[in-house]
Structures are given as C-alpha cells and as structure tokens.
Scaffold this motif. Sequence first.
Motif, mmCIF file in Angstrom:
data_model
loop_
_atom_site.group_PDB
_atom_site.id
_atom_site.type_symbol
_atom_site.label_atom_id
_atom_site.label_comp_id
_atom_site.label_asym_id
_atom_site.label_seq_id
_atom_site.Cartn_x
_atom_site.Cartn_y
_atom_site.Cartn_z
ATOM 1 N N ARG A 243 52.965 36.291 0.936
ATOM 2 C CA ARG A 243 51.706 36.601 0.249
ATOM 3 C C ARG A 243 51.113 35.387 -0.454
ATOM 4 O O ARG A 243 49.904 35.215 -0.481
ATOM 5 N N ARG A 244 51.949 34.557 -1.038
ATOM 6 C CA ARG A 244 51.480 33.439 -1.852
ATOM 7 C C ARG A 244 51.857 32.110 -1.205
ATOM 8 O O ARG A 244 52.887 31.997 -0.535
ATOM 9 N N ALA A 245 51.045 31.114 -1.454
ATOM 10 C CA ALA A 245 51.347 29.783 -0.919
ATOM 11 C C ALA A 245 52.701 29.289 -1.414
ATOM 12 O O ALA A 245 53.429 28.617 -0.680
ATOM 13 N N SER A 246 53.047 29.653 -2.641
ATOM 14 C CA SER A 246 54.323 29.207 -3.208
ATOM 15 C C SER A 246 55.522 29.853 -2.515
ATOM 16 O O SER A 246 56.657 29.409 -2.683
ATOM 17 N N ASP A 247 55.276 30.916 -1.731
ATOM 18 C CA ASP A 247 56.362 31.603 -1.027
ATOM 19 C C ASP A 247 56.578 31.077 0.387
ATOM 20 O O ASP A 247 57.494 31.537 1.083
ATOM 21 N N ILE A 248 55.749 30.138 0.826
ATOM 22 C CA ILE A 248 55.875 29.612 2.186
ATOM 23 C C ILE A 248 57.197 28.852 2.314
ATOM 24 O O ILE A 248 57.529 28.015 1.471
ATOM 25 N N VAL A 249 57.935 29.139 3.372
ATOM 26 C CA VAL A 249 59.190 28.434 3.638
ATOM 27 C C VAL A 249 58.855 27.090 4.293
ATOM 28 O O VAL A 249 58.185 27.058 5.331
ATOM 29 N N PRO A 250 59.274 25.976 3.694
ATOM 30 C CA PRO A 250 58.978 24.665 4.300
ATOM 31 C C PRO A 250 59.480 24.590 5.740
ATOM 32 O O PRO A 250 60.618 24.967 6.028
ATOM 33 N N ASP A 251 58.595 24.142 6.636
ATOM 34 C CA ASP A 251 58.922 24.036 8.065
ATOM 35 C C ASP A 251 59.328 25.377 8.666
ATOM 36 O O ASP A 251 60.031 25.428 9.685
ATOM 37 N N GLY A 252 58.899 26.465 8.033
ATOM 38 C CA GLY A 252 59.210 27.787 8.554
ATOM 39 C C GLY A 252 58.255 28.200 9.671
ATOM 40 O O GLY A 252 57.342 27.451 10.038
ATOM 41 N N PRO A 253 58.442 29.406 10.213
ATOM 42 C CA PRO A 253 57.638 29.832 11.359
ATOM 43 C C PRO A 253 56.184 30.128 11.025
ATOM 44 O O PRO A 253 55.324 30.077 11.902
ATOM 45 N N ILE A 254 55.891 30.451 9.756
ATOM 46 C CA ILE A 254 54.519 30.795 9.364
ATOM 47 C C ILE A 254 54.106 29.869 8.220
ATOM 48 O O ILE A 254 54.557 30.034 7.084
ATOM 49 N N PRO A 255 53.248 28.874 8.503
ATOM 50 C CA PRO A 255 52.936 27.853 7.500
ATOM 51 C C PRO A 255 51.769 28.210 6.589
ATOM 52 O O PRO A 255 51.226 27.353 5.929
ATOM 53 N N TRP A 256 51.383 29.502 6.558
ATOM 54 C CA TRP A 256 50.248 29.899 5.734
ATOM 55 C C TRP A 256 50.594 31.202 5.016
ATOM 56 O O TRP A 256 51.562 31.875 5.352
ATOM 57 N N ALA A 257 49.790 31.517 4.003
ATOM 58 C CA ALA A 257 50.029 32.700 3.190
ATOM 59 C C ALA A 257 48.869 33.678 3.321
ATOM 60 O O ALA A 257 47.730 33.278 3.542
ATOM 61 N N SER A 258 49.177 34.964 3.158
ATOM 62 C CA SER A 258 48.136 35.973 3.373
ATOM 63 C C SER A 258 47.079 35.971 2.273
ATOM 64 O O SER A 258 45.961 36.428 2.499
ATOM 65 N N GLU A 259 47.392 35.439 1.078
ATOM 66 C CA GLU A 259 46.375 35.437 0.027
ATOM 67 C C GLU A 259 45.127 34.671 0.470
ATOM 68 O O GLU A 259 44.011 35.017 0.098
ATOM 69 N N GLY A 260 45.319 33.625 1.275
ATOM 70 C CA GLY A 260 44.167 32.890 1.771
ATOM 71 C C GLY A 260 43.297 33.747 2.676
ATOM 72 O O GLY A 260 42.067 33.761 2.552
ATOM 73 N N MET A 261 43.936 34.499 3.580
ATOM 74 C CA MET A 261 43.193 35.329 4.525
ATOM 75 C C MET A 261 42.537 36.520 3.829
ATOM 76 O O MET A 261 41.394 36.873 4.122
ATOM 77 N N VAL A 262 43.273 37.141 2.914
ATOM 78 C CA VAL A 262 42.742 38.340 2.247
ATOM 79 C C VAL A 262 41.537 37.986 1.373
ATOM 80 O O VAL A 262 40.501 38.656 1.412
ATOM 81 N N THR A 263 41.649 36.921 0.595
ATOM 82 C CA THR A 263 40.525 36.549 -0.272
ATOM 83 C C THR A 263 39.369 35.954 0.537
ATOM 84 O O THR A 263 38.221 36.012 0.109
ATOM 85 N N PHE A 264 39.673 35.407 1.718
ATOM 86 C CA PHE A 264 38.622 34.950 2.627
ATOM 87 C C PHE A 264 37.793 36.153 3.077
ATOM 88 O O PHE A 264 36.549 36.122 3.055
ATOM 89 N N GLY A 265 38.475 37.221 3.492
ATOM 90 C CA GLY A 265 37.769 38.444 3.882
ATOM 91 C C GLY A 265 36.969 39.032 2.732
ATOM 92 O O GLY A 265 35.834 39.502 2.913
ATOM 93 N N GLN A 266 37.547 38.989 1.529
ATOM 94 C CA GLN A 266 36.833 39.475 0.342
ATOM 95 C C GLN A 266 35.551 38.687 0.128
ATOM 96 O O GLN A 266 34.494 39.259 -0.176
ATOM 97 N N SER A 267 35.624 37.368 0.289
ATOM 98 C CA SER A 267 34.444 36.545 0.042
ATOM 99 C C SER A 267 33.354 36.791 1.095
ATOM 100 O O SER A 267 32.171 36.725 0.777
ATOM 101 N N ILE A 268 33.758 37.098 2.335
ATOM 102 C CA ILE A 268 32.761 37.486 3.344
ATOM 103 C C ILE A 268 32.113 38.801 2.929
ATOM 104 O O ILE A 268 30.883 38.953 2.963
ATOM 105 N N ARG A 269 32.945 39.764 2.530
ATOM 106 C CA ARG A 269 32.450 41.086 2.127
ATOM 107 C C ARG A 269 31.456 40.985 0.976
ATOM 108 O O ARG A 269 30.454 41.709 0.934
ATOM 109 N N GLU A 270 31.709 40.066 0.064
ATOM 110 C CA GLU A 270 30.871 39.940 -1.134
ATOM 111 C C GLU A 270 29.685 38.998 -0.934
ATOM 112 O O GLU A 270 28.959 38.712 -1.887
ATOM 113 N N GLY A 271 29.487 38.508 0.297
ATOM 114 C CA GLY A 271 28.264 37.780 0.619
ATOM 115 C C GLY A 271 28.308 36.274 0.472
ATOM 116 O O GLY A 271 27.291 35.605 0.695
#
Length: 304
Positions: A243-271
């Motif tokens: 969920r958070r960037a601070s939870d990303i495992v270094p060199d792990g399989p998923i180098p991004w966090a969902s908070e970026g995607m979720v708040t990105f969608g929120q910002s589209i929704r809010e114009g």
Amino acid sequence: MGKIIITGASGNFGNAAARQLLEHVPAEDLILLSRTPEKLAEFDQLGAQVRRADFDDPASLAAATEGGESMLLISTLRVGTRVQQHQNAVDAAVANGVRHIVYTSIIAGGEADHPSIEQHDHYATEQLIQRSGAEWTHLRDSLYAEAVATAMAIPALQAGSKPDNAADGKVAIVSRDDCVASAVGVLTQEGHGNRAYDITGPELISIPEAVAMISEMAGKPIELIPVDDEGMYQYFDTLGVPRRASDIVPDGPIPWASEGMVTFGQSIREGYFAVRSDDVERITGRPPRSLRSVLEQYQGAWPQ
C-alpha cells in the motif's frame, strides 16, 4: 547549445530521448547517466559519454554531471521517497554549471493542494528546481497511453472486469512518444526557459470510456466496476501490491505501491487531470497521437 545530460538514460523514456537527440546533435554532445551503464554500450560506441550515476549516491552524481550545459531530469520511480533523489541530482548539476534543467513532471504539478501522492513528489521537485538558480522547464505529462494499452488493458481483458475509482473524471491521455518528442524539442530549441508546459493528448476522455474503447477493439466484454478508494486499495491488496512506498521490498517483484495508483484515480475523479493543451504541437510541430492509435499499436499483445 552545449552538452546535454540525460538521467535514467537506460529507461524507456531516457533511451528514446537519447535516440531522438542523435537526430539533432552529435553523439559526443550527449552525456548519458545510468546506474547500469553497460545497457548503454551502443551509445558509447557511437561516441556519447556514458557515465554511472546513482541518485542515492551524491558523489557519483557530482562526477557524472560534469561538463553539461542542460539536463533532462527524468523523475525516478520511487514514488513517495524520490524528492531527495531529485535534489541530489539538481544540486550536483548546478554545482557543475548546468544552466537549464528540463523536468518530467505531471499535470497540475504546480498545484500545492492536490490529492495525488505522485503529484506531491513532482510539486516538491518543481519547487526545488526553481530555487536552484538554473533555468527550468517543467514538462507536465498526462497519463501515458502506453500504460492504458498494457498495464490497464491486459489485466482487464484477462479478468473480463476492471475496478476503478476515477468515476467520470476526464484526462487527456498522452503517448509517451509525444512526451519524449516534447522533451527533445525543449532541449534543442530556444525560448523554453522558465516555462511549464501541459503535455497532453488530443482529447479528454474518462477511464470508463477508455475501457469501453479497449473492449470494442478487442471484441471482448469488460465490466467496469465502480469502487471507492478503499475498494481500489483492496483490489491491489489481492495482487500483492504494497500500500505504501515505504512497504516496497527492495528489488522485489513489485516496485510500486498502490497509494500512488489509488490517489492518481482520486485526482482524475476530482478533476485535476481535466487539462488538454496544444503544447505538444507547438513544441514538436505535429499533433499528438490519439489514444486509439496507441491502443492499435499494442493490440497484438492483448490476450485473445
């Protein structure tokens, strides 16, 4: 014009920018930075200066930015913790006499009040560049069409559904090709200092409309499932995304966090992303690509 530094030159954006710049400037005028310089061997053979640089190692940046006149600072991928990386690169470049910094920012990058975690990084970076004493150009890129054509389209077609929290908010989805061409134009033309540009596609479209276009082109149904922000987090939880960037495992399989995607969608929704401009055409001399043209380009990679 002087020598041009490109950070992250082994990434998709940086590599494409280097290739396009070779059509405008001699190879020896390019300084290409990467943590993995061996990936840039072909540019080295052409005569470009290939240097190792690590955004977390200021000493490496001090050596790597020597001799540059301008720098394309491509934002790093570590959403939520990358501002210090950008600060390190700017400090080193300015100390070495770099006079113009071109930064890949985001739509509404200059707004202090914004819900997107990604935008917070870009806002802080825009501010630190403007305080650096160098001339600046902010390229405020919209949502990449290539991401829609791959990271969005492929899982949606596989599942036959897509949860989404952007509602009917509009965004002028832009091809990365046009973002790269705009950066190259700014680096090779006069008159772009101390300006911000909105780098967008030609039409404002909602995520449901984009998904409907994918479904129609693929000939397969995709059920769009409207969810709130917590529902979007739960969807990414099922994929194992931290969920958070601070939870990303270094060199792990998923180098991004969902908070970026979720708040990105929120910002589209809010114009916040409902911005369409003609800056791409004014910089490059050609109209930006449509979303459909990019979807057609990647359609062969979609599941049958």
